[in-house]
Design an enzyme around this catalytic site. Structure first.
Site, PDB file in Angstrom:
ATOM      1  N   ASP A 223       2.556   5.325  -6.679  1.00  0.00           N
ATOM      2  CA  ASP A 223       3.800   5.217  -5.903  1.00  0.00           C
ATOM      3  C   ASP A 223       5.043   5.101  -6.762  1.00  0.00           C
ATOM      4  O   ASP A 223       6.164   5.206  -6.263  1.00  0.00           O
ATOM      5  CB  ASP A 223       3.711   3.994  -4.974  1.00  0.00           C
ATOM      6  CG  ASP A 223       2.731   4.245  -3.842  1.00  0.00           C
ATOM      7  OD1 ASP A 223       1.814   3.427  -3.655  1.00  0.00           O
ATOM      8  OD2 ASP A 223       2.852   5.294  -3.179  1.00  0.00           O
TER       9      ASP A 223
ATOM     10  N   HIS B 220       0.860  -1.200   0.000  1.00  0.00           N
ATOM     11  CA  HIS B 220       0.000   0.000   0.000  1.00  0.00           C
ATOM     12  C   HIS B 220       0.891   1.243   0.000  1.00  0.00           C
ATOM     13  O   HIS B 220       1.723   1.391  -0.885  1.00  0.00           O
ATOM     14  CB  HIS B 220      -0.944  -0.112   1.214  1.00  0.00           C
ATOM     15  CG  HIS B 220      -2.083   0.866   1.256  1.00  0.00           C
ATOM     16  ND1 HIS B 220      -2.445   1.666   0.227  1.00  0.00           N
ATOM     17  CD2 HIS B 220      -2.945   1.163   2.277  1.00  0.00           C
ATOM     18  CE1 HIS B 220      -3.488   2.421   0.591  1.00  0.00           C
ATOM     19  NE2 HIS B 220      -3.812   2.136   1.836  1.00  0.00           N
TER      20      HIS B 220
ATOM     21  N   HIS C 189      -2.479  -2.283  -9.739  1.00  0.00           N
ATOM     22  CA  HIS C 189      -3.475  -1.641  -8.879  1.00  0.00           C
ATOM     23  C   HIS C 189      -4.738  -2.486  -8.894  1.00  0.00           C
ATOM     24  O   HIS C 189      -5.111  -3.048  -9.901  1.00  0.00           O
ATOM     25  CB  HIS C 189      -3.802  -0.227  -9.393  1.00  0.00           C
ATOM     26  CG  HIS C 189      -4.420   0.633  -8.352  1.00  0.00           C
ATOM     27  ND1 HIS C 189      -5.753   0.588  -8.064  1.00  0.00           N
ATOM     28  CD2 HIS C 189      -3.874   1.534  -7.504  1.00  0.00           C
ATOM     29  CE1 HIS C 189      -6.018   1.450  -7.088  1.00  0.00           C
ATOM     30  NE2 HIS C 189      -4.896   2.027  -6.720  1.00  0.00           N
TER      31      HIS C 189
HETATM   32  C1  SDX Z   1      -1.571   2.122  -3.351  1.00  0.00           C
HETATM   33  O1  SDX Z   1      -6.283   0.643  -3.319  1.00  0.00           O
HETATM   34  C2  SDX Z   1      -5.816   1.837  -3.531  1.00  0.00           C
HETATM   35  O2  SDX Z   1      -6.484   2.721  -4.007  1.00  0.00           O
HETATM   36  C3  SDX Z   1      -4.374   2.019  -3.117  1.00  0.00           C
HETATM   37  C4  SDX Z   1      -3.748   3.351  -3.495  1.00  0.00           C
HETATM   38  C5  SDX Z   1      -4.387   4.515  -2.764  1.00  0.00           C
HETATM   39  O3  SDX Z   1      -4.317   5.646  -3.270  1.00  0.00           O
HETATM   40  O4  SDX Z   1      -4.869   4.295  -1.620  1.00  0.00           O
HETATM   41  O5  SDX Z   1      -3.864   3.575  -4.881  1.00  0.00           O
HETATM   42  C6  SDX Z   1      -2.268   3.406  -3.118  1.00  0.00           C
HETATM   43  O6  SDX Z   1      -1.507   1.319  -2.457  1.00  0.00           O
HETATM   44  C7  SDX Z   1      -1.017   1.845  -4.719  1.00  0.00           C
HETATM   45  C8  SDX Z   1      -0.427   0.393  -4.832  1.00  0.00           C
HETATM   46  C9  SDX Z   1       1.010   0.444  -4.274  1.00  0.00           C
HETATM   47  N1  SDX Z   1       1.556  -0.948  -4.195  1.00  0.00           N
HETATM   48  C10 SDX Z   1       2.506  -1.368  -4.998  1.00  0.00           C
HETATM   49  O7  SDX Z   1       2.988  -0.714  -5.930  1.00  0.00           O
HETATM   50  C11 SDX Z   1       3.012  -2.780  -4.670  1.00  0.00           C
HETATM   51  C12 SDX Z   1       3.118  -3.611  -5.947  1.00  0.00           C
HETATM   52  N2  SDX Z   1       1.764  -3.866  -6.486  1.00  0.00           N
HETATM   53  C13 SDX Z   1       1.107  -5.046  -6.091  1.00  0.00           C
HETATM   54  O8  SDX Z   1       1.488  -5.721  -4.966  1.00  0.00           O
HETATM   55  C14 SDX Z   1      -0.333  -5.182  -6.553  1.00  0.00           C
HETATM   56  O9  SDX Z   1      -0.392  -4.744  -7.847  1.00  0.00           O
HETATM   57  C15 SDX Z   1      -1.406  -4.497  -5.729  1.00  0.00           C
HETATM   58  C16 SDX Z   1      -1.316  -4.882  -4.291  1.00  0.00           C
HETATM   59  C17 SDX Z   1      -1.286  -3.015  -5.855  1.00  0.00           C
HETATM   60  C18 SDX Z   1      -2.750  -4.913  -6.291  1.00  0.00           C
HETATM   61  O10 SDX Z   1      -2.845  -6.272  -6.084  1.00  0.00           O
HETATM   62  P1  SDX Z   1      -4.134  -7.103  -6.540  1.00  0.00           P
HETATM   63  O11 SDX Z   1      -5.169  -6.238  -7.133  1.00  0.00           O
HETATM   64  O12 SDX Z   1      -4.539  -7.973  -5.399  1.00  0.00           O
HETATM   65  O13 SDX Z   1      -3.597  -7.947  -7.736  1.00  0.00           O
HETATM   66  P2  SDX Z   1      -2.991  -9.371  -7.587  1.00  0.00           P
HETATM   67  O14 SDX Z   1      -1.988  -9.353  -6.465  1.00  0.00           O
HETATM   68  O15 SDX Z   1      -4.110 -10.338  -7.532  1.00  0.00           O
HETATM   69  O16 SDX Z   1      -2.188  -9.496  -8.953  1.00  0.00           O
HETATM   70  C19 SDX Z   1      -2.789 -10.016 -10.106  1.00  0.00           C
HETATM   71  C20 SDX Z   1      -1.623 -10.663 -10.851  1.00  0.00           C
HETATM   72  C21 SDX Z   1      -0.862 -11.693 -10.025  1.00  0.00           C
HETATM   73  O17 SDX Z   1      -0.232 -12.549 -10.950  1.00  0.00           O
HETATM   74  P3  SDX Z   1      -0.778 -14.088 -11.099  1.00  0.00           P
HETATM   75  O18 SDX Z   1      -0.858 -14.665  -9.678  1.00  0.00           O
HETATM   76  O19 SDX Z   1      -2.162 -13.912 -11.711  1.00  0.00           O
HETATM   77  O20 SDX Z   1       0.213 -14.786 -11.981  1.00  0.00           O
HETATM   78  O21 SDX Z   1      -0.640  -9.648 -11.175  1.00  0.00           O
HETATM   79  C22 SDX Z   1       0.579  -9.953 -10.491  1.00  0.00           C
HETATM   80  C23 SDX Z   1       0.233 -10.912  -9.362  1.00  0.00           C
HETATM   81  O22 SDX Z   1       1.370 -11.703  -9.034  1.00  0.00           O
HETATM   82  N3  SDX Z   1       1.062  -8.691  -9.959  1.00  0.00           N
HETATM   83  C24 SDX Z   1       2.328  -8.316 -10.017  1.00  0.00           C
HETATM   84  C25 SDX Z   1       2.347  -7.034  -9.449  1.00  0.00           C
HETATM   85  N4  SDX Z   1       1.104  -6.699  -9.061  1.00  0.00           N
HETATM   86  C26 SDX Z   1       0.323  -7.742  -9.363  1.00  0.00           C
HETATM   87  N5  SDX Z   1       3.438  -8.946 -10.506  1.00  0.00           N
HETATM   88  C27 SDX Z   1       4.586  -8.231 -10.402  1.00  0.00           C
HETATM   89  N6  SDX Z   1       4.678  -6.979  -9.875  1.00  0.00           N
HETATM   90  C28 SDX Z   1       3.586  -6.365  -9.384  1.00  0.00           C
HETATM   91  N7  SDX Z   1       3.685  -5.132  -8.879  1.00  0.00           N
END
Ligand code: SDX
Length: 438
Positions: free
Chosen positions: A363, A268, A307
């Site tokens: 971010d 997050h 996201h």
């Molecule tokens: C914020 O919710 C909000 O609005 C948050 C926010 C706000 O203003 O409050 O926007 C702020 O928190 C932004 C997000 C910051 N976090 C990151 O940058 C961390 C990296 N991102 C991820 O961990 C992820 O993308 C999330 C947590 C942001 C979202 O996760 P989801 O929606 O639960 O998606 P998921 O984990 O189910 O991913 C779907 C697929 C998966 O692959 P498979 O299992 O299908 O093979 O995409 C992959 C994930 O492994 N994936 C990533 C990835 N994000 C998702 N693979 C590599 N790198 C990534 N960053």
């Protein structure tokens, strides 16, 4: 048959139900009538991480993840970032309308005069080790304010709510700045009421021995824009924490501390700090392909990408990239930006990321700007918490006055054992912990 209905046949009983559809949802409680017999509790929904569950009605922030749209109270984020100050947007989020001149003047004056912290709170912060993480200090100190303002628990008194809201918005920059000064071993700088919200924050961070701090106007405006972009984002993880803790009528200081704690997680608001660590690890543009290979193999996540809602691009990231260029004209170009741009260029062409709809989020570029402005990565999430305090408080207040809301208490699917015979000590064997479900 009415159009806005859903007809369900329960094949266990062959009974058919017709449920109303309202705002694209059905009420989960309408499923409870579906039973296999009088002993049956009735159907629930199972939705880990609330991937497809609306927990509230809200009129504060609208997001269209497919079209990359973000609006605060109906105003596009791009327009607000271009024309408003952060405190102007804070007023909009909390009261639903943009303030007129006298309202903005009075609001700014109120917030400015709530930036001081009591000396007891300063002493509380001095108790931390010199290298305490700013977010650990911020979360703890915000919670400690509950002891300073015991009247804050009167959450149903509108005037009392507004007083605590002003205090929290006014004091969050002071707490963040004091956490930073503690971290670098410099004396705390008291607020300067002549300065704007953002300039004063810079004053409390960076004033040294000069008689009066003068903020660089380009950096002050860039920070104000970054604060606007981070102010609210509907039902994200930390806002959900704010609403859930607030639903028990915990006071707004304790609820805000819980929200800030949720924000600190690396998935997050903690992601911006991890983005800089990732760029440091990559080291140069040449190393980007090898790092992306590690990501594709699932060894690491590409921090700052992806996201839950935005599945094309995060509109905030586009504005932040613009703000970065303004900042670099003053600070000089952060070489990390070149690594970030190369990461983005390759990732946006790579099927692994495109198929998973992974684009830069808020971010990804914010940390690069913050570092260029002189912030240490450990401060980045505190910089997110300052503006997001406004969103948390607006959402908290909306929850408190919402007649549909009650104390937040989800159900579960129980997977454990039932009605076990008690084991006297002599019958017990050492449980093989290694075999226990984690
Ligand atoms: C914020 O919710 C909000 O609005 C948050 C926010 C706000 O203003 O409050 O926007 C702020 O928190 C932004 C997000 C910051 N976090 C990151 O940058 C961390 C990296 N991102 C991820 O961990 C992820 O993308 C999330 C947590 C942001 C979202 O996760 P989801 O929606 O639960 O998606 P998921 O984990 O189910 O991913 C779907 C697929 C998966 O692959 P498979 O299992 O299908 O093979 O995409 C992959 C994930 O492994 N994936 C990533 C990835 N994000 C998702 N693979 C590599 N790198 C990534 N960053």
């Amino acid at each position: 048959m009415a159009q806005d209905t859903l007809t369900i046949t329960d094949n266990r009983t062959n009974r058919t139900y017709t449920l109303p559809i309202e705002n694209g949802t059905i009420r989960a409680m309408d499923l409870r009538q579906m039973k296999t017999g009088p002993e049956d509790f009735g159907l629930m929904t199972y939705d880990p991480a609330f991937m497809n569950t609306a927990a509230c009605r809200s009129s504060i922030t609208f997001i269209d993840g497919e079209r990359g749209i973000l609006e605060y109270r109906g105003y596009p984020i791009e327009v607000l970032a271009e024309h408003c100050t952060f405190l102007e947007v804070a007023y909009l989020l909390l009261f639903g309308e943009l303030p007129d001149e006298p309202e903005l003047k009075s609001w700014t004056n109120e917030i400015t005069h709530h930036s001081m912290l009591q000396e007891a709170t300063k002493k509380f912060m001095e108790g931390f080790r010199y290298d305490a993480h700013p977010m650990a200090m911020l979360v703890s100190t915000v919670a400690a304010l509950s002891a300073v303002y015991p009247g804050a628990k009167e959450v149903h008194d509108p005037a009392n709510r507004l007083l605590q809201i002003k205090r929290l918005i006014g004091k969050m920059p002071s707490i963040a700045a004091m956490s930073y000064r503690h971290n670098v071993g410099f004396p705390y700088v008291y607020p300067d009421n002549d300065l704007s919200y953002t300039e004063n924050f810079m004053n409390m961070l960076w004033k040294m021995v000069e008689p009066k701090y003068v903020a660089n106007p380009v950096l002050a405006r860039a920070l104000d824009i970054l604060f606007i972009l981070h102010a609210d984002h509907e039902q994200n993880c930390s806002t959900s924490a704010m609403r859930s803790v607030g639903s028990s009528y915990a006071d707004p200081y304790l609820a805000t501390a819980a929200a800030a704690a949720a924000l600190s997680g690396s998935l997050h608001g903690g992601a911006n700090e991890q983005v800089l660590k990732m760029l440091d690890e990559i080291g140069s543009k040449e190393n980007v392909p090898a790092y992306l290979k590690k990501v594709r193999e699932g060894h690491v996540k590409l921090m700052g990408f992806g996201h839950r809602v935005y599945k094309n691009y995060d509109p905030r990231a586009k504005i932040i990239k613009w703000a970065a260029e303004q900042v670099f004209e003053v600070t000089g170009r952060n070489p990390k930006l070149d690594i970030g741009l190369e990461l983005e260029r390759i990732a946006l062409e790579d099927d692994y990321f495109v198929s998973r709809k992974l684009y830069p989020n808020v971010d990804f570029y914010s940390g690069i700007i913050y570092q260029a402005m002189g912030f240490k990565p450990e401060m980045f999430t505190a910089l997110f918490a300052i503006p997001r305090t406004v969103g948390w408080l607006a959402q908290w207040q909306e929850m408190i006055v919402d007649p549909e809301q009650k104390i937040s208490r989800p159900r579960q699917i129980y997977t454990g054992q039932r009605a076990r015979r008690f084991l006297p000590m002599e019958e017990r064997q050492a449980a093989d912990v290694a075999k226990m479900d984690r």
